[in-house]
Design a protein around this motif. Sequence first.
Motif, PDB file in Angstrom:
ATOM      1  N   PRO A 112       0.896  -1.183   0.081  1.00  0.00           N
ATOM      2  CA  PRO A 112       0.011   0.069   0.062  1.00  0.00           C
ATOM      3  C   PRO A 112       1.007   1.290   0.103  1.00  0.00           C
ATOM      4  CG  PRO A 112      -1.062  -1.421   1.322  1.00  0.00           C
ATOM      5  CD  PRO A 112       0.423  -2.154   0.834  1.00  0.00           C
ATOM      6  N   ILE A 113       2.075   1.285   0.563  1.00  0.00           N
ATOM      7  CA  ILE A 113       2.600   2.370   0.720  1.00  0.00           C
ATOM      8  C   ILE A 113       3.895   2.310  -0.347  1.00  0.00           C
ATOM      9  CG2 ILE A 113       1.949   3.064   3.041  1.00  0.00           C
ATOM     10  CD1 ILE A 113       4.808   2.259   4.063  1.00  0.00           C
ATOM     11  N   LYS A 114       3.972   1.310  -1.038  1.00  0.00           N
ATOM     12  CA  LYS A 114       5.116   1.084  -1.969  1.00  0.00           C
ATOM     13  C   LYS A 114       6.500   1.066  -1.211  1.00  0.00           C
ATOM     14  CE  LYS A 114       2.504   2.157  -5.882  1.00  0.00           C
ATOM     15  NZ  LYS A 114       2.042   3.088  -7.033  1.00  0.00           N
ATOM     16  N   ARG A 115       6.721   0.578  -0.120  1.00  0.00           N
ATOM     17  CA  ARG A 115       7.891   0.590   0.330  1.00  0.00           C
ATOM     18  C   ARG A 115       8.407  -1.060   0.983  1.00  0.00           C
ATOM     19  NH1 ARG A 115       7.847   4.390  -1.543  1.00  0.00           N
ATOM     20  NH2 ARG A 115       8.179   6.738  -0.636  1.00  0.00           N
ATOM     21  N   ALA A 116       9.869  -0.827   1.247  1.00  0.00           N
ATOM     22  CA  ALA A 116      10.076  -2.655   1.600  1.00  0.00           C
ATOM     23  C   ALA A 116      11.512  -2.341   2.228  1.00  0.00           C
ATOM     24  CB  ALA A 116      10.151  -3.279   0.268  1.00  0.00           C
ATOM     25  N   TYR A 117      11.847  -3.432   2.692  1.00  0.00           N
ATOM     26  CA  TYR A 117      13.080  -3.748   3.462  1.00  0.00           C
ATOM     27  C   TYR A 117      13.718  -4.825   2.963  1.00  0.00           C
ATOM     28  CZ  TYR A 117      16.362  -5.077   6.899  1.00  0.00           C
ATOM     29  OH  TYR A 117      17.625  -5.521   7.710  1.00  0.00           O
ATOM     30  N   LYS A 118      15.040  -4.614   3.001  1.00  0.00           N
ATOM     31  CA  LYS A 118      15.910  -5.989   2.763  1.00  0.00           C
ATOM     32  C   LYS A 118      17.265  -5.479   3.328  1.00  0.00           C
ATOM     33  CE  LYS A 118      17.031  -6.181  -2.125  1.00  0.00           C
ATOM     34  NZ  LYS A 118      16.821  -6.928  -3.171  1.00  0.00           N
ATOM     35  N   SER A 119      18.078  -6.274   3.779  1.00  0.00           N
ATOM     36  CA  SER A 119      19.479  -5.869   4.104  1.00  0.00           C
ATOM     37  C   SER A 119      20.325  -6.383   2.767  1.00  0.00           C
ATOM     38  CB  SER A 119      19.858  -6.739   5.281  1.00  0.00           C
ATOM     39  OG  SER A 119      21.445  -6.520   5.260  1.00  0.00           O
ATOM     40  N   MET A 120      20.835  -5.377   2.041  1.00  0.00           N
ATOM     41  CA  MET A 120      21.633  -5.868   0.863  1.00  0.00           C
ATOM     42  C   MET A 120      23.096  -6.717   1.241  1.00  0.00           C
ATOM     43  SD  MET A 120      20.343  -5.672  -1.990  1.00  0.00           S
ATOM     44  CE  MET A 120      21.891  -6.086  -3.013  1.00  0.00           C
ATOM     45  N   PRO A 121      23.579  -6.366   2.307  1.00  0.00           N
ATOM     46  CA  PRO A 121      25.039  -7.018   3.025  1.00  0.00           C
ATOM     47  C   PRO A 121      24.207  -8.388   3.258  1.00  0.00           C
ATOM     48  CG  PRO A 121      24.810  -4.809   3.763  1.00  0.00           C
ATOM     49  CD  PRO A 121      23.576  -4.978   2.979  1.00  0.00           C
ATOM     50  N   GLU A 122      23.230  -8.797   3.937  1.00  0.00           N
ATOM     51  CA  GLU A 122      22.943  -9.959   4.272  1.00  0.00           C
ATOM     52  C   GLU A 122      22.732 -10.612   2.866  1.00  0.00           C
ATOM     53  OE1 GLU A 122      18.701 -11.259   5.613  1.00  0.00           O
ATOM     54  OE2 GLU A 122      19.681 -11.057   7.422  1.00  0.00           O
ATOM     55  N   HIS A 123      22.052 -10.274   1.902  1.00  0.00           N
ATOM     56  CA  HIS A 123      21.524 -11.018   0.724  1.00  0.00           C
ATOM     57  C   HIS A 123      23.024 -11.276  -0.058  1.00  0.00           C
ATOM     58  CE1 HIS A 123      16.972 -10.745   0.010  1.00  0.00           C
ATOM     59  NE2 HIS A 123      17.317  -9.899   1.019  1.00  0.00           N
ATOM     60  N   VAL A 124      23.889 -10.456   0.149  1.00  0.00           N
ATOM     61  CA  VAL A 124      25.106 -10.897  -0.571  1.00  0.00           C
ATOM     62  C   VAL A 124      25.847 -11.976   0.099  1.00  0.00           C
ATOM     63  CG1 VAL A 124      27.319 -10.024  -1.156  1.00  0.00           C
ATOM     64  CG2 VAL A 124      25.322  -8.650  -1.867  1.00  0.00           C
ATOM     65  N   THR A 125      25.757 -11.746   1.311  1.00  0.00           N
ATOM     66  CA  THR A 125      26.516 -12.951   2.295  1.00  0.00           C
ATOM     67  C   THR A 125      25.898 -13.944   2.186  1.00  0.00           C
ATOM     68  OG1 THR A 125      27.243 -11.045   3.914  1.00  0.00           O
ATOM     69  CG2 THR A 125      27.128 -13.385   4.597  1.00  0.00           C
ATOM     70  N   HIS A 126      24.634 -14.143   2.094  1.00  0.00           N
ATOM     71  CA  HIS A 126      23.852 -15.477   2.136  1.00  0.00           C
ATOM     72  C   HIS A 126      24.034 -16.206   0.659  1.00  0.00           C
ATOM     73  CE1 HIS A 126      21.139 -14.664   5.495  1.00  0.00           C
ATOM     74  NE2 HIS A 126      22.227 -14.971   6.062  1.00  0.00           N
ATOM     75  N   MET A 127      23.882 -15.318  -0.430  1.00  0.00           N
ATOM     76  CA  MET A 127      24.455 -15.715  -1.712  1.00  0.00           C
ATOM     77  C   MET A 127      25.736 -16.504  -1.839  1.00  0.00           C
ATOM     78  SD  MET A 127      23.239 -13.155  -4.792  1.00  0.00           S
ATOM     79  CE  MET A 127      23.073 -14.071  -6.378  1.00  0.00           C
ATOM     80  N   GLU A 128      26.775 -15.664  -1.326  1.00  0.00           N
ATOM     81  CA  GLU A 128      28.027 -16.256  -1.230  1.00  0.00           C
ATOM     82  C   GLU A 128      28.140 -17.457  -0.530  1.00  0.00           C
ATOM     83  OE1 GLU A 128      32.556 -14.901   0.094  1.00  0.00           O
ATOM     84  OE2 GLU A 128      30.860 -13.536   0.369  1.00  0.00           O
ATOM     85  N   LYS A 129      27.623 -17.413   0.797  1.00  0.00           N
ATOM     86  CA  LYS A 129      27.586 -18.602   1.320  1.00  0.00           C
ATOM     87  C   LYS A 129      26.833 -19.853   1.017  1.00  0.00           C
ATOM     88  CE  LYS A 129      28.593 -16.431   5.778  1.00  0.00           C
ATOM     89  NZ  LYS A 129      29.674 -17.104   6.323  1.00  0.00           N
ATOM     90  N   SER A 130      25.778 -19.390   0.144  1.00  0.00           N
ATOM     91  CA  SER A 130      25.099 -20.789  -0.630  1.00  0.00           C
ATOM     92  C   SER A 130      25.992 -21.218  -1.620  1.00  0.00           C
ATOM     93  CB  SER A 130      23.815 -20.174  -0.953  1.00  0.00           C
ATOM     94  OG  SER A 130      23.128 -21.152  -1.920  1.00  0.00           O
ATOM     95  N   LEU A 131      26.777 -20.374  -2.414  1.00  0.00           N
ATOM     96  CA  LEU A 131      27.537 -20.886  -3.430  1.00  0.00           C
ATOM     97  C   LEU A 131      28.807 -21.743  -2.663  1.00  0.00           C
ATOM     98  CD1 LEU A 131      28.079 -17.787  -5.413  1.00  0.00           C
ATOM     99  CD2 LEU A 131      27.040 -19.820  -6.096  1.00  0.00           C
ATOM    100  N   LYS A 132      29.218 -21.721  -1.474  1.00  0.00           N
ATOM    101  CA  LYS A 132      29.993 -22.229  -0.806  1.00  0.00           C
ATOM    102  C   LYS A 132      29.613 -23.570  -0.154  1.00  0.00           C
ATOM    103  CE  LYS A 132      33.108 -18.246  -0.206  1.00  0.00           C
ATOM    104  NZ  LYS A 132      33.941 -17.647   0.804  1.00  0.00           N
TER     105      LYS A 132
END
Length: 173
Positions: A112-132
């Motif tokens: 409704p307010i067109k706002r969102a939250y995500k932690s970019m550092p967390e996403h990048v870290t989790h992507m990297e850890k998944s790859l490992k």
Amino acid sequence: MSSDKSSNKKKPNAFTIVKDDSTDGHGGYGAGSISLENMSPVIVDPNEKKAYVDMGAMHGRSDIERRVKFLPNKEEVPNGLLYWIVWVNVERNENGTYYAGVAGSEVRVDRPIKRAYKSMPEHVTHMEKSLKGKIILDHMDEESKKLLKDFLTDFDAEMWANSTDELKAALPE
């Protein structure tokens, strides 16, 4: 090397299964770089009680990430609905393909307010850890973990069976 599993062809949201090995010794362009070819982002939506692959998440353009402005503080999106982008890396061993790395990253979306939250550092870290080959799911709620497990087992029971005991222990019955 491509998967010979026929079930991957009939699934509309197919995982990217082990294509090229960047460590095959050719030493040419891209040698030593990280390959994302074996990774697929799974969106877990506990609100609609579903999970699905959305390759747009690889570039921050999944259906849940579109048409919202991301804010750096979760407190700025107090009414945001919870979603998870789970970075799933698939590898092959002597038993065949399996879910090797699985790491969930939180997203909160208030349409409704067109706002969102995500932690970019967390996403990048989790992507990297998944790859490992790391499993990072402890912080996910139980319902979301069950949706993820159901999705992974329904998608390919053989890949689930070949997966590590660590992954199986991280996702409840």
